[in-house]
Design a protein around this motif. Structure first.
Motif, PDB file in Angstrom:
ATOM      1  N   LYS A   6       0.831  -1.207   0.000  1.00 29.91           N
ATOM      2  CA  LYS A   6       0.000   0.000   0.000  1.00 29.91           C
ATOM      3  C   LYS A   6       0.865   1.257   0.000  1.00 29.91           C
ATOM      4  O   LYS A   6       0.581   2.216  -0.715  1.00 29.91           O
ATOM      5  CB  LYS A   6      -0.938   0.007   1.200  1.00 29.91           C
ATOM      6  N   LEU A   7       1.909   1.260   0.790  1.00 32.06           N
ATOM      7  CA  LEU A   7       2.786   2.422   0.902  1.00 32.06           C
ATOM      8  C   LEU A   7       3.560   2.683  -0.391  1.00 32.06           C
ATOM      9  O   LEU A   7       3.617   3.807  -0.883  1.00 32.06           O
ATOM     10  CB  LEU A   7       3.763   2.242   2.070  1.00 32.06           C
ATOM     11  N   SER A   8       4.122   1.640  -0.971  1.00 31.20           N
ATOM     12  CA  SER A   8       4.972   1.790  -2.157  1.00 31.20           C
ATOM     13  C   SER A   8       4.190   1.737  -3.468  1.00 31.20           C
ATOM     14  O   SER A   8       4.701   2.118  -4.511  1.00 31.20           O
ATOM     15  CB  SER A   8       6.046   0.709  -2.177  1.00 31.20           C
ATOM     16  N   GLN A   9       2.943   1.225  -3.406  1.00 28.62           N
ATOM     17  CA  GLN A   9       2.090   1.032  -4.579  1.00 28.62           C
ATOM     18  C   GLN A   9       2.760   0.149  -5.631  1.00 28.62           C
ATOM     19  O   GLN A   9       2.608   0.340  -6.836  1.00 28.62           O
ATOM     20  CB  GLN A   9       1.692   2.381  -5.192  1.00 28.62           C
ATOM     21  N   LYS A  10       3.497  -0.836  -5.153  1.00 28.14           N
ATOM     22  CA  LYS A  10       4.173  -1.769  -6.054  1.00 28.14           C
ATOM     23  C   LYS A  10       4.425  -3.080  -5.317  1.00 28.14           C
ATOM     24  O   LYS A  10       4.324  -3.162  -4.099  1.00 28.14           O
ATOM     25  CB  LYS A  10       5.494  -1.199  -6.553  1.00 28.14           C
ATOM     26  N   ILE A  11       4.770  -4.083  -6.094  1.00 26.67           N
ATOM     27  CA  ILE A  11       5.125  -5.388  -5.547  1.00 26.67           C
ATOM     28  C   ILE A  11       6.284  -5.914  -6.384  1.00 26.67           C
ATOM     29  O   ILE A  11       6.359  -5.641  -7.581  1.00 26.67           O
ATOM     30  CB  ILE A  11       3.897  -6.324  -5.593  1.00 26.67           C
ATOM     31  N   ASN A  12       7.213  -6.582  -5.764  1.00 23.68           N
ATOM     32  CA  ASN A  12       8.334  -7.178  -6.493  1.00 23.68           C
ATOM     33  C   ASN A  12       7.958  -8.597  -6.882  1.00 23.68           C
ATOM     34  O   ASN A  12       7.575  -9.391  -6.033  1.00 23.68           O
ATOM     35  CB  ASN A  12       9.596  -7.193  -5.636  1.00 23.68           C
ATOM     36  N   ILE A  13       8.090  -8.897  -8.159  1.00 20.45           N
ATOM     37  CA  ILE A  13       7.733 -10.210  -8.686  1.00 20.45           C
ATOM     38  C   ILE A  13       9.008 -10.960  -9.041  1.00 20.45           C
ATOM     39  O   ILE A  13       9.847 -10.451  -9.777  1.00 20.45           O
ATOM     40  CB  ILE A  13       6.858 -10.082  -9.958  1.00 20.45           C
ATOM     41  N   GLU A  14       9.130 -12.169  -8.506  1.00 22.68           N
ATOM     42  CA  GLU A  14      10.272 -13.016  -8.869  1.00 22.68           C
ATOM     43  C   GLU A  14       9.962 -13.683 -10.203  1.00 22.68           C
ATOM     44  O   GLU A  14       8.978 -14.403 -10.338  1.00 22.68           O
ATOM     45  CB  GLU A  14      10.518 -14.067  -7.789  1.00 22.68           C
ATOM     46  N   THR A  15      10.793 -13.401 -11.199  1.00 24.76           N
ATOM     47  CA  THR A  15      10.613 -13.942 -12.540  1.00 24.76           C
ATOM     48  C   THR A  15      11.834 -14.787 -12.897  1.00 24.76           C
ATOM     49  O   THR A  15      12.849 -14.728 -12.201  1.00 24.76           O
ATOM     50  CB  THR A  15      10.477 -12.810 -13.588  1.00 24.76           C
ATOM     51  N   PRO A  16      11.759 -15.540 -13.981  1.00 26.64           N
ATOM     52  CA  PRO A  16      12.944 -16.294 -14.424  1.00 26.64           C
ATOM     53  C   PRO A  16      14.140 -15.382 -14.739  1.00 26.64           C
ATOM     54  O   PRO A  16      15.280 -15.822 -14.727  1.00 26.64           O
ATOM     55  CB  PRO A  16      12.458 -17.011 -15.682  1.00 26.64           C
ATOM     56  N   CYS A  17      13.873 -14.098 -15.001  1.00 30.51           N
ATOM     57  CA  CYS A  17      14.944 -13.137 -15.316  1.00 30.51           C
ATOM     58  C   CYS A  17      15.374 -12.316 -14.111  1.00 30.51           C
ATOM     59  O   CYS A  17      16.150 -11.379 -14.252  1.00 30.51           O
ATOM     60  CB  CYS A  17      14.478 -12.201 -16.422  1.00 30.51           C
ATOM     61  N   GLY A  18      14.848 -12.626 -12.930  1.00 33.04           N
ATOM     62  CA  GLY A  18      15.174 -11.870 -11.725  1.00 33.04           C
ATOM     63  C   GLY A  18      13.945 -11.158 -11.185  1.00 33.04           C
ATOM     64  O   GLY A  18      12.828 -11.388 -11.625  1.00 33.04           O
ATOM     65  N   ILE A  19      14.176 -10.273 -10.228  1.00 30.34           N
ATOM     66  CA  ILE A  19      13.086  -9.528  -9.597  1.00 30.34           C
ATOM     67  C   ILE A  19      12.696  -8.349 -10.491  1.00 30.34           C
ATOM     68  O   ILE A  19      13.551  -7.573 -10.903  1.00 30.34           O
ATOM     69  CB  ILE A  19      13.515  -9.000  -8.206  1.00 30.34           C
ATOM     70  N   ILE A  20      11.393  -8.232 -10.766  1.00 29.98           N
ATOM     71  CA  ILE A  20      10.879  -7.128 -11.569  1.00 29.98           C
ATOM     72  C   ILE A  20       9.746  -6.464 -10.784  1.00 29.98           C
ATOM     73  O   ILE A  20       8.931  -7.134 -10.156  1.00 29.98           O
ATOM     74  CB  ILE A  20      10.370  -7.610 -12.946  1.00 29.98           C
ATOM     75  N   ILE A  21       9.690  -5.142 -10.836  1.00 30.18           N
ATOM     76  CA  ILE A  21       8.683  -4.376 -10.106  1.00 30.18           C
ATOM     77  C   ILE A  21       7.370  -4.358 -10.877  1.00 30.18           C
ATOM     78  O   ILE A  21       7.341  -4.113 -12.080  1.00 30.18           O
ATOM     79  CB  ILE A  21       9.164  -2.936  -9.873  1.00 30.18           C
ATOM     80  N   CYS A  22       6.283  -4.598 -10.157  1.00 28.01           N
ATOM     81  CA  CYS A  22       4.922  -4.508 -10.697  1.00 28.01           C
ATOM     82  C   CYS A  22       4.229  -3.396  -9.920  1.00 28.01           C
ATOM     83  O   CYS A  22       4.133  -3.458  -8.699  1.00 28.01           O
ATOM     84  CB  CYS A  22       4.203  -5.841 -10.505  1.00 28.01           C
ATOM     85  N   ARG A  23       3.794  -2.379 -10.619  1.00 27.18           N
ATOM     86  CA  ARG A  23       3.140  -1.222  -9.989  1.00 27.18           C
ATOM     87  C   ARG A  23       1.624  -1.311 -10.139  1.00 27.18           C
ATOM     88  O   ARG A  23       1.122  -2.075 -10.954  1.00 27.18           O
ATOM     89  CB  ARG A  23       3.646   0.069 -10.625  1.00 27.18           C
ATOM     90  N   TYR A  24       0.912  -0.508  -9.341  1.00 29.12           N
ATOM     91  CA  TYR A  24      -0.541  -0.455  -9.463  1.00 29.12           C
ATOM     92  C   TYR A  24      -0.907  -0.261 -10.932  1.00 29.12           C
ATOM     93  O   TYR A  24      -0.328   0.561 -11.630  1.00 29.12           O
ATOM     94  CB  TYR A  24      -1.115   0.699  -8.658  1.00 29.12           C
ATOM     95  N   GLY A  25      -1.872  -1.019 -11.406  1.00 28.07           N
ATOM     96  CA  GLY A  25      -2.320  -0.945 -12.788  1.00 28.07           C
ATOM     97  C   GLY A  25      -1.691  -2.002 -13.674  1.00 28.07           C
ATOM     98  O   GLY A  25      -2.266  -2.383 -14.685  1.00 28.07           O
ATOM     99  N   ASP A  26      -0.489  -2.475 -13.306  1.00 24.55           N
ATOM    100  CA  ASP A  26       0.169  -3.528 -14.084  1.00 24.55           C
ATOM    101  C   ASP A  26      -0.547  -4.854 -13.855  1.00 24.55           C
ATOM    102  O   ASP A  26      -1.185  -5.066 -12.822  1.00 24.55           O
ATOM    103  CB  ASP A  26       1.630  -3.687 -13.667  1.00 24.55           C
TER     104      ASP A  26
END
Length: 97
Positions: A51-71
Protein backbone atom coordinates in the motif's frame (compact mmCIF):
# COMPACT_ATOMS: atom_id res chain seq x y z
CA UNK A 1 17.77 -16.77 -43.21
CA UNK A 2 15.26 -14.77 -41.14
CA UNK A 3 11.81 -16.32 -40.86
CA UNK A 4 8.51 -14.97 -39.57
CA UNK A 5 6.63 -16.65 -36.74
CA UNK A 6 3.17 -16.35 -35.22
CA UNK A 7 2.74 -16.65 -31.47
CA UNK A 8 0.83 -19.79 -30.50
CA UNK A 9 -2.45 -19.13 -28.74
CA UNK A 10 -1.88 -19.89 -25.07
CA UNK A 11 -4.35 -19.33 -22.25
CA UNK A 12 -2.78 -17.69 -19.19
CA UNK A 13 -4.04 -16.61 -15.79
CA UNK A 14 -3.54 -12.97 -14.86
CA UNK A 15 -4.60 -10.38 -12.32
CA UNK A 16 -4.28 -6.62 -12.31
CA UNK A 17 -2.60 -5.11 -9.24
CA UNK A 18 -4.86 -2.46 -7.72
CA UNK A 19 -5.12 -0.81 -4.34
CA UNK A 20 -8.22 -2.81 -3.43
CA UNK A 21 -7.08 -6.35 -4.35
CA UNK A 22 -3.67 -6.72 -2.70
CA UNK A 23 -4.62 -9.85 -0.76
CA UNK A 24 -6.00 -11.52 -3.90
CA UNK A 25 -2.80 -10.65 -5.80
CA UNK A 26 -0.62 -12.01 -3.00
CA UNK A 27 -2.65 -15.24 -2.94
CA UNK A 28 -2.20 -15.49 -6.73
CA UNK A 29 1.59 -15.13 -6.63
CA UNK A 30 1.73 -17.61 -3.76
CA UNK A 31 0.26 -20.01 -6.33
CA UNK A 32 -3.09 -20.50 -4.63
CA UNK A 33 -1.60 -21.00 -1.18
CA UNK A 34 -2.98 -18.55 1.40
CA UNK A 35 -0.44 -15.74 1.30
CA UNK A 36 -0.51 -15.67 5.12
CA UNK A 37 1.21 -19.05 4.92
CA UNK A 38 3.44 -17.96 2.04
CA UNK A 39 4.70 -14.89 3.93
CA UNK A 40 4.35 -16.52 7.37
CA UNK A 41 3.95 -13.90 10.12
CA UNK A 42 4.60 -10.91 7.84
CA UNK A 43 1.05 -10.71 6.42
CA UNK A 44 0.21 -7.21 7.69
CA UNK A 45 3.74 -5.95 6.99
CA UNK A 46 3.53 -7.11 3.37
CA UNK A 47 0.11 -5.50 2.85
CA UNK A 48 1.31 -2.24 4.41
CA UNK A 49 4.48 -2.22 2.30
CA UNK A 50 2.50 -2.74 -0.93
CA UNK A 51 0.00 0.00 0.00
CA UNK A 52 2.79 2.42 0.90
CA UNK A 53 4.97 1.79 -2.16
CA UNK A 54 2.09 1.03 -4.58
CA UNK A 55 4.17 -1.77 -6.05
CA UNK A 56 5.13 -5.39 -5.55
CA UNK A 57 8.33 -7.18 -6.49
CA UNK A 58 7.73 -10.21 -8.69
CA UNK A 59 10.27 -13.02 -8.87
CA UNK A 60 10.61 -13.94 -12.54
CA UNK A 61 12.94 -16.29 -14.42
CA UNK A 62 14.94 -13.14 -15.32
CA UNK A 63 15.17 -11.87 -11.73
CA UNK A 64 13.09 -9.53 -9.60
CA UNK A 65 10.88 -7.13 -11.57
CA UNK A 66 8.68 -4.38 -10.11
CA UNK A 67 4.92 -4.51 -10.70
CA UNK A 68 3.14 -1.22 -9.99
CA UNK A 69 -0.54 -0.45 -9.46
CA UNK A 70 -2.32 -0.95 -12.79
CA UNK A 71 0.17 -3.53 -14.08
CA UNK A 72 -0.95 -7.10 -14.69
CA UNK A 73 0.72 -10.15 -13.19
CA UNK A 74 0.70 -13.07 -15.59
CA UNK A 75 1.22 -16.71 -14.68
CA UNK A 76 3.09 -18.26 -17.60
CA UNK A 77 2.74 -21.72 -19.08
CA UNK A 78 5.43 -23.15 -16.77
CA UNK A 79 3.97 -21.56 -13.62
CA UNK A 80 6.33 -18.59 -13.69
CA UNK A 81 5.10 -15.07 -12.94
CA UNK A 82 5.90 -11.83 -14.68
CA UNK A 83 4.45 -8.31 -14.75
CA UNK A 84 3.01 -6.68 -17.85
CA UNK A 85 2.08 -3.05 -18.48
CA UNK A 86 -1.66 -2.51 -19.11
CA UNK A 87 -1.31 -1.30 -22.72
CA UNK A 88 0.83 -4.30 -23.69
CA UNK A 89 -1.50 -6.68 -21.85
CA UNK A 90 -4.60 -5.31 -23.59
CA UNK A 91 -2.91 -5.44 -27.00
CA UNK A 92 -1.76 -9.02 -26.44
CA UNK A 93 -4.52 -10.75 -24.46
CA UNK A 94 -8.29 -11.18 -24.64
CA UNK A 95 -10.40 -12.29 -21.71
CA UNK A 96 -11.72 -15.85 -22.01
CA UNK A 97 -15.25 -16.39 -20.80
Amino acid sequence: MIKKYVKKPVEVEAIQLKEDNIIEVLDFICDGEDFGMCFEDAREDVISAVKLSQKINIETPCGIIICRYGDYIIKGVKGEFYPCKPDIFQATYEEVR
